[in-house]
Design an enzyme around this catalytic site. Structure first.
Site, short mmCIF file in Angstrom:
data_model
loop_
_atom_site.label_atom_id
_atom_site.label_comp_id
_atom_site.label_asym_id
_atom_site.label_seq_id
_atom_site.Cartn_x
_atom_site.Cartn_y
_atom_site.Cartn_z
N GLN A 14 4.96 36.98 196.98
CA GLN A 14 3.93 36.97 195.93
C GLN A 14 2.64 37.63 196.44
O GLN A 14 2.00 38.41 195.71
CB GLN A 14 3.64 35.53 195.51
CG GLN A 14 2.44 35.38 194.59
CD GLN A 14 2.27 33.96 194.13
OE1 GLN A 14 2.95 33.51 193.22
NE2 GLN A 14 1.37 33.22 194.76
N LYS B 259 2.53 31.16 202.45
CA LYS B 259 3.71 30.41 201.98
C LYS B 259 4.51 31.19 200.94
O LYS B 259 5.73 31.19 200.96
CB LYS B 259 3.21 29.08 201.41
CG LYS B 259 4.08 28.40 200.39
CD LYS B 259 5.14 27.59 201.06
CE LYS B 259 5.90 26.67 200.13
NZ LYS B 259 6.17 27.17 198.81
N HIS C 108 -3.37 24.24 199.18
CA HIS C 108 -4.36 24.78 198.24
C HIS C 108 -5.77 24.61 198.79
O HIS C 108 -6.61 25.52 198.72
CB HIS C 108 -4.31 24.04 196.91
CG HIS C 108 -2.99 24.11 196.18
ND1 HIS C 108 -2.24 22.99 195.90
CD2 HIS C 108 -2.30 25.16 195.68
CE1 HIS C 108 -1.16 23.35 195.23
NE2 HIS C 108 -1.16 24.66 195.09
N SER D 231 3.66 21.64 195.87
CA SER D 231 3.59 20.65 194.78
C SER D 231 4.99 20.16 194.46
O SER D 231 5.18 19.03 194.01
CB SER D 231 2.96 21.27 193.54
OG SER D 231 1.71 21.86 193.87
N GLY E 46 -1.73 32.21 199.56
CA GLY E 46 -1.09 31.59 200.72
C GLY E 46 0.06 32.42 201.26
O GLY E 46 0.85 32.98 200.49
P1 AMP Z 1 0.74 27.28 193.48
O1 AMP Z 1 -0.13 26.21 192.94
O2 AMP Z 1 2.02 26.76 194.07
O3 AMP Z 1 0.94 28.42 192.52
O4 AMP Z 1 -0.03 27.91 194.73
C1 AMP Z 1 -1.31 28.42 194.58
C2 AMP Z 1 -1.70 29.14 195.84
O5 AMP Z 1 -1.64 28.24 196.95
C3 AMP Z 1 -0.77 30.30 196.18
O6 AMP Z 1 -1.54 31.38 196.70
C4 AMP Z 1 0.12 29.71 197.24
O7 AMP Z 1 0.67 30.68 198.12
C5 AMP Z 1 -0.85 28.80 197.97
N1 AMP Z 1 -0.11 27.75 198.69
C6 AMP Z 1 0.84 26.92 198.20
N2 AMP Z 1 1.32 26.13 199.18
C7 AMP Z 1 0.67 26.49 200.32
C8 AMP Z 1 0.73 26.05 201.68
N3 AMP Z 1 1.56 25.08 202.06
N4 AMP Z 1 -0.08 26.63 202.57
C9 AMP Z 1 -0.93 27.62 202.20
N5 AMP Z 1 -1.03 28.08 200.93
C10 AMP Z 1 -0.25 27.52 200.00
#
Ligand code: AMP
Length: 295
Positions: A160, A156, A44, A193, A154
């Site tokens: 999405q 990742k 993040h 997370s 991301g």
């Molecule tokens: P989330 O809180 O899991 O919904 O993720 C929020 C944003 O952070 C999304 O755009 C994810 O793709 C990005 N994200 C989560 N994990 C990673 C990671 N390891 N590297 C880069 N971006 C990430």
């Protein structure tokens, strides 16, 4: 630095959040938004750093969005920690944190949802019915509340990112979607997370996902392009390491996410697997000669 307050403004009120970003926009500042479910990690924070580097004003949203979780998924136990997230964001520094309640986002009577695009149908879309409908709905709502110039996602969550890009194009949302690389632990495990759920045994096993994807990339570098051969080898690397509950391992076109007998240009591997009780997803561009989004 000198003009910034020590802590970013924090609000749970959509109107206050919109007023804050609009005040920045109307004075000609470039604005960026990073949408998260909180429990922030370096993945993040790399998106936040990306926004801070490219914009004069960065907003971060912290919202565990119930509409993107299935009835048997982990909404209730998803990690939450506003104080720690605030402290991490204060260091970057961020200008605005928007952390709404579920009621603020979905008040009594809420009933409008965004039908996700075609690219949402397979893979995560098939294994998590309704997930992308929740994602497109919350992302569009957050972009209405925070109409930033740029929004950062991301790699990742590759599918999405494609879904969001398609949605903003189809629905004429003027925000530009930026996709930044996956941040990994030293052993290769993609930061998430949900990694907090892993037991120490599971945590060790989980790094095999990265190694299996690396194997795929190496085979492609060595000239292998047959999907079934690549898929068999990658799957074998996973099962050998004790990762047997594989929801999908897909070798797909990087724009359509459709499979073909031969790995297409820019072909990418998408994987979702359960390690212990934790469902993890990851991906890697296998054919690095022609990446569509930076990996
Ligand atoms: P989330 O809180 O899991 O919904 O993720 C929020 C944003 O952070 C999304 O755009 C994810 O793709 C990005 N994200 C989560 N994990 C990673 C990671 N390891 N590297 C880069 N971006 C990430």
């Amino acid at each position: 630095m000198l003009n910034r307050p020590p802590f970013p403004m924090l609000t749970s009120d959509p109107r206050q959040a919109r007023a804050a970003i609009n005040a920045a926009r109307f004075t000609g500042r470039r604005t960026g938004v990073v949408m998260t479910m909180g429990a922030l990690h370096d993945g993040h924070l790399s998106l936040v750093r990306g926004s801070v580097a490219q914009n004069d004003f960065t907003a971060v949203t912290l919202f565990v969005n119930p509409t993107q979780f299935g009835p048997r998924e982990d909404f209730a136990r998803y990690p939450r920690g506003l104080d720690q997230d605030r402290a991490l964001l204060a260091e970057l520094p961020v200008d605005l944190i928007f952390a709404p309640s579920v009621d603020a986002m979905y008040p009594e009577g809420f009933s409008t949802y965004v039908e996700p695009p075609r690219v949402a149908r397979d893979w995560e879309g098939a294994f998590r019915p309704g997930h992308f409908r929740g994602v497109t709905t919350v992302v569009l709502k957050l972009l209405q509340i925070l109409p930033a110039d740029h929004a950062y996602f991301g790699h990742k969550d590759y599918q999405q990112a494609l879904v969001v890009r398609r949605m903003v194009t189809d629905l004429d949302v003027p925000t530009q979607i930026e996709v930044l690389p996956t941040i990994r632990e030293p052993d290769g495990l993609a930061m998430s997370s949900r990694n907090q759920y892993l037991s120490s045994d599971d945590r060790t096993r989980a790094s095999a996902i990265f190694r299996a994807l690396e194997l795929g990339a190496r085979l492609v570098r060595e000239g292998e392009r047959r999907r079934t051969v690549l898929a068999t080898r990658i799957r074998h690397a996973l099962t050998e390491a004790g990762i047997t509950e594989i929801d999908y391992l897909a070798l797909v076109d990087p724009q359509t996410l459709v499979e073909a007998d031969e790995l297409p240009a820019g072909g990418i591997a998408l994987v979702a697997a359960r390690v212990g009780n934790t469902r993890l997803i990851d991906n890697r561009v296998l054919d690095a000669t022609d990446p569509v989004l930076p990996s």
